[in-house]
Design a protein around this motif. Structure first.
Motif, PDB file in Angstrom:
ATOM      1  N   PHE A 165      20.370  17.374  -4.953  1.00 12.24           N
ATOM      2  CA  PHE A 165      21.468  18.106  -4.322  1.00 12.24           C
ATOM      3  C   PHE A 165      22.747  17.825  -5.100  1.00 12.24           C
ATOM      4  O   PHE A 165      23.086  16.663  -5.360  1.00 12.24           O
ATOM      5  N   VAL A 166      23.465  18.898  -5.484  1.00 12.44           N
ATOM      6  CA  VAL A 166      24.716  18.797  -6.219  1.00 12.44           C
ATOM      7  C   VAL A 166      25.864  18.977  -5.234  1.00 12.44           C
ATOM      8  O   VAL A 166      25.953  19.996  -4.542  1.00 12.44           O
ATOM      9  N   VAL A 167      26.736  17.964  -5.152  1.00  7.25           N
ATOM     10  CA  VAL A 167      27.875  18.022  -4.240  1.00  7.25           C
ATOM     11  C   VAL A 167      29.027  18.763  -4.913  1.00  7.25           C
ATOM     12  O   VAL A 167      29.408  18.445  -6.044  1.00  7.25           O
ATOM     13  N   LEU A 168      29.581  19.756  -4.211  1.00  7.19           N
ATOM     14  CA  LEU A 168      30.688  20.561  -4.723  1.00  7.19           C
ATOM     15  C   LEU A 168      31.948  20.272  -3.909  1.00  7.19           C
ATOM     16  O   LEU A 168      31.878  20.013  -2.706  1.00  7.19           O
ATOM     17  N   PRO A 169      33.124  20.327  -4.555  1.00  9.58           N
ATOM     18  CA  PRO A 169      34.368  20.130  -3.796  1.00  9.58           C
ATOM     19  C   PRO A 169      34.665  21.361  -2.942  1.00  9.58           C
ATOM     20  O   PRO A 169      34.228  22.476  -3.255  1.00  9.58           O
ATOM     21  N   VAL A 170      35.411  21.157  -1.867  1.00 11.42           N
ATOM     22  CA  VAL A 170      35.757  22.268  -0.979  1.00 11.42           C
ATOM     23  C   VAL A 170      37.175  22.060  -0.470  1.00 11.42           C
ATOM     24  O   VAL A 170      37.608  20.939  -0.226  1.00 11.42           O
ATOM     25  N   VAL A 171      37.914  23.150  -0.354  1.00  8.96           N
ATOM     26  CA  VAL A 171      39.257  23.136   0.214  1.00  8.96           C
ATOM     27  C   VAL A 171      39.185  23.753   1.606  1.00  8.96           C
ATOM     28  O   VAL A 171      38.761  24.897   1.768  1.00  8.96           O
ATOM     29  N   ASP A 172      39.592  22.971   2.623  1.00 11.84           N
ATOM     30  CA  ASP A 172      39.556  23.462   3.996  1.00 11.84           C
ATOM     31  C   ASP A 172      40.863  24.095   4.429  1.00 11.84           C
ATOM     32  O   ASP A 172      40.877  25.053   5.198  1.00 11.84           O
ATOM     33  N   SER A 173      41.978  23.556   3.954  1.00 15.60           N
ATOM     34  CA  SER A 173      43.264  24.116   4.365  1.00 15.60           C
ATOM     35  C   SER A 173      44.346  23.739   3.369  1.00 15.60           C
ATOM     36  O   SER A 173      44.227  22.742   2.645  1.00 15.60           O
ATOM     37  N   VAL A 174      45.384  24.568   3.332  1.00 16.34           N
ATOM     38  CA  VAL A 174      46.566  24.323   2.508  1.00 16.34           C
ATOM     39  C   VAL A 174      47.790  24.488   3.397  1.00 16.34           C
ATOM     40  O   VAL A 174      47.926  25.507   4.089  1.00 16.34           O
ATOM     41  N   SER A 175      48.671  23.488   3.404  1.00 17.73           N
ATOM     42  CA  SER A 175      49.877  23.599   4.221  1.00 17.73           C
ATOM     43  C   SER A 175      51.069  23.006   3.456  1.00 17.73           C
ATOM     44  O   SER A 175      50.912  22.031   2.729  1.00 17.73           O
ATOM     45  N   PRO A 176      52.256  23.630   3.586  1.00 14.44           N
ATOM     46  CA  PRO A 176      52.523  24.840   4.357  1.00 14.44           C
ATOM     47  C   PRO A 176      52.044  26.075   3.635  1.00 14.44           C
ATOM     48  O   PRO A 176      51.836  26.037   2.413  1.00 14.44           O
ATOM     49  N   PRO A 177      51.874  27.200   4.354  1.00 15.60           N
ATOM     50  CA  PRO A 177      51.436  28.428   3.691  1.00 15.60           C
ATOM     51  C   PRO A 177      52.577  29.171   3.010  1.00 15.60           C
ATOM     52  O   PRO A 177      52.355  30.173   2.337  1.00 15.60           O
ATOM     53  N   ILE A 178      53.816  28.687   3.206  1.00 18.91           N
ATOM     54  CA  ILE A 178      54.990  29.372   2.661  1.00 18.91           C
ATOM     55  C   ILE A 178      55.823  28.365   1.892  1.00 18.91           C
ATOM     56  O   ILE A 178      56.025  27.238   2.352  1.00 18.91           O
ATOM     57  N   GLY A 179      56.306  28.762   0.708  1.00 18.57           N
ATOM     58  CA  GLY A 179      57.107  27.859  -0.099  1.00 18.57           C
ATOM     59  C   GLY A 179      58.201  28.587  -0.836  1.00 18.57           C
ATOM     60  O   GLY A 179      58.285  29.818  -0.820  1.00 18.57           O
ATOM     61  N   SER A 180      59.069  27.827  -1.477  1.00 19.81           N
ATOM     62  CA  SER A 180      60.203  28.387  -2.191  1.00 19.81           C
ATOM     63  C   SER A 180      59.782  28.929  -3.558  1.00 19.81           C
ATOM     64  O   SER A 180      59.007  28.280  -4.261  1.00 19.81           O
ATOM     65  N   PRO A 181      60.303  30.088  -3.952  1.00 22.21           N
ATOM     66  CA  PRO A 181      60.005  30.602  -5.303  1.00 22.21           C
ATOM     67  C   PRO A 181      60.633  29.754  -6.400  1.00 22.21           C
ATOM     68  O   PRO A 181      60.292  29.905  -7.565  1.00 22.21           O
ATOM     69  N   THR A 182      61.547  28.853  -6.033  1.00 22.44           N
ATOM     70  CA  THR A 182      62.142  27.963  -7.035  1.00 22.44           C
ATOM     71  C   THR A 182      61.270  26.747  -7.307  1.00 22.44           C
ATOM     72  O   THR A 182      61.597  25.932  -8.156  1.00 22.44           O
ATOM     73  N   GLY A 183      60.156  26.614  -6.572  1.00 27.02           N
ATOM     74  CA  GLY A 183      59.212  25.530  -6.824  1.00 27.02           C
ATOM     75  C   GLY A 183      59.535  24.267  -6.059  1.00 27.02           C
ATOM     76  O   GLY A 183      60.382  24.240  -5.169  1.00 27.02           O
ATOM     77  N   HIS A 184      58.777  23.172  -6.373  1.00 29.00           N
ATOM     78  CA  HIS A 184      58.956  21.834  -5.801  1.00 29.00           C
ATOM     79  C   HIS A 184      58.578  21.746  -4.331  1.00 29.00           C
ATOM     80  O   HIS A 184      58.948  20.797  -3.655  1.00 29.00           O
ATOM     81  N   THR A 185      57.834  22.717  -3.818  1.00 29.53           N
ATOM     82  CA  THR A 185      57.347  22.596  -2.443  1.00 29.53           C
ATOM     83  C   THR A 185      56.190  21.610  -2.420  1.00 29.53           C
ATOM     84  O   THR A 185      55.256  21.713  -3.222  1.00 29.53           O
ATOM     85  N   ARG A 186      56.230  20.647  -1.501  1.00 24.23           N
ATOM     86  CA  ARG A 186      55.134  19.689  -1.376  1.00 24.23           C
ATOM     87  C   ARG A 186      54.015  20.337  -0.567  1.00 24.23           C
ATOM     88  O   ARG A 186      54.211  20.727   0.579  1.00 24.23           O
ATOM     89  N   VAL A 187      52.849  20.423  -1.182  1.00 19.36           N
ATOM     90  CA  VAL A 187      51.706  21.104  -0.576  1.00 19.36           C
ATOM     91  C   VAL A 187      50.631  20.077  -0.236  1.00 19.36           C
ATOM     92  O   VAL A 187      50.282  19.238  -1.063  1.00 19.36           O
ATOM     93  N   HIS A 188      50.133  20.113   0.988  1.00 19.68           N
ATOM     94  CA  HIS A 188      49.032  19.250   1.410  1.00 19.68           C
ATOM     95  C   HIS A 188      47.740  20.062   1.372  1.00 19.68           C
ATOM     96  O   HIS A 188      47.635  21.110   2.019  1.00 19.68           O
TER      97      HIS A 188
END
Length: 397
Positions: A239-262
């Motif tokens: 069995f090959v284990v693959l990474p998975v993304v369950d959620s990204v927050s926040p869903p909205i960020g600044s177009p100037t960048g530097h938004t901290r994303v979890h």
């Protein structure tokens, strides 16, 4: 090459100009063969593949009877190779007399009139499917039998994340779920439900298994023993284990960048991880929807000059009320945020080097503040005392 699990001969690989010794090996179902040279062979043969193993050699456990061919691959520029064959025989049932000794004295066997104490059956153990009497006129015996050997015929899927349920088909499993111990590599696969012919299990979110590697799947039925993995193709028993993304927050960020994303999920590893937004990068490691809203970008304004140390108030919009969510820099110097509201920031400015410093405001949950604001640090000095002796010797501060 050598065999683990059998009392038969040992084989060694000597390299270029030599042959397998012996070229033909006889083993039994369940034996593990270990070899150092390896190559990819046609259907009906086992293969270590092109990926190097962590141990530096390849192991293969035979799960069904048959004749298997193996090859070392090319050993010189003349395309010569070492070839051999492994004959896999079925295991025969075996019955052995049980002998118990204490201090060199063998315990005698009582065949009749034994007073047995009734005990509750442990919850997470299985019972054998055999109906062999273990007590004869010659004493107590123990049997190794096919009717008590769990056998795996299929494992599916062969790759996935911790969300996927791994289905194992076979025979002589336990219908007591906790009696079936399934391992993927060195991590347990938690059994959800089971029957005598089927097991469903799932890996934990923090299994810690290396990503992208084919980990062997093994099964042990408590009180019965290890299962034979009777799956012919090597990758189909792994069995090959693959990474998975369950959620990204926040869903909205600044177009100037530097938004901290979890990013929450499983299968991530320590070290460099590349995350890219499809809208801004051609290299995509994690694809996800990340929408930016320009009106969330904070604007900052503050007095143009500062003399010495003290508090400075920055005005604008969109700062928020969480002090820990805001970072303020004057050039490369980070300023301590004392108070924050949606329209005002109060920061403590210690002695900045003289000159002009560009102010940067980052709201982690939103991003980099827009607007170009500079803070001028005016040089100043004090002298104490301001009068001294004509003869000198006055210390000045």
């Amino acid at each position: 090459m050598y065999v683990n699990g059998s009392d038969d001969a040992d084989m060694s690989a000597f390299g270029e100009g030599f042959a397998w010794d012996p070229a033909s090996l006889t083993v039994f179902v369940g034996d593990t063969v270990c070899c150092h040279p390896s190559s990819t062979e046609p259907d009906g043969a086992f293969s270590s593949g092109d990926t190097k193993t962590a141990e530096g050699h390849f192991r293969y456990r035979f799960g069904s009877p048959g004749v298997i061919y193996y090859s070392s691959g090319f050993i010189d520029n003349n395309n010569r190779m070492l070839q051999g064959v492994v004959k896999v025989l079925p295991r025969e049932d075996k019955n052995s007399r049980v002998s118990v000794q204490v201090g060199g004295v063998e315990a005698r066997h009582v065949t009749a009139g034994l007073n047995r104490v009734s005990r509750a059956t442990p919850q997470c153990v299985a019972t054998s499917h055999c109906n062999h009497p273990n007590q004869t006129s010659h004493g107590v015996t123990f049997s190794l039998a096919a009717c008590s050997t769990p056998t795996v015929h299929s494992i599916s899927p062969n790759q996935g994340s911790y969300h996927h349920v791994i289905n194992i088909q076979g025979q002589r499993f336990s219908n007591v779920s906790c009696a079936n111990e399934v391992m993927v590599g060195n991590a347990p696969c938690h059994v959800i439900n089971s029957s005598y012919s089927e097991i469903n299990c799932r890996l934990s979110v923090d299994s810690g298994l290396p990503i992208g590697l084919a980990h062997p799947v093994t099964l042990r039925v408590n009180n019965v023993g290890d299962a034979i993995i009777a799956v012919q193709e090597e990758l189909h028993r792994r069995f090959v284990v693959l990474p998975v993304v369950d959620s990204v927050s926040p869903p909205i960020g600044s177009p100037t960048g530097h938004t901290r994303v979890h990013i929450h999920g499983s299968g991530f590893s320590a070290g460099d991880v590349t995350v890219a937004d499809p809208a801004t990068s051609s290299r995509l490691i994690i694809r996800t929807l990340f929408v930016t809203r320009p009106h969330l970008s904070p604007l900052s304004h503050l007095p143009d000059t500062v003399n010495g140390s003290g508090p400075v108030t920055i005005t604008g919009t969109g700062f928020g009320s969480e002090v820990d969510d805001v970072e303020v820099f004057a050039g490369a110097t980070e300023l301590q945020v004392i108070h924050s509201t949606d329209h005002n920031l109060t920061v403590s400015v210690d002695d900045l080097p003289a000159g002009t410093h560009m102010v940067t405001v980052i709201v982690r949950s939103k991003g980099l503040a827009s607007g170009a604001v500079n803070l001028e640090s005016v040089p100043y000095a004090t002298l104490s005392p301001d009068v001294g002796s004509l003869a000198g010797g006055t210390p000045l501060f």
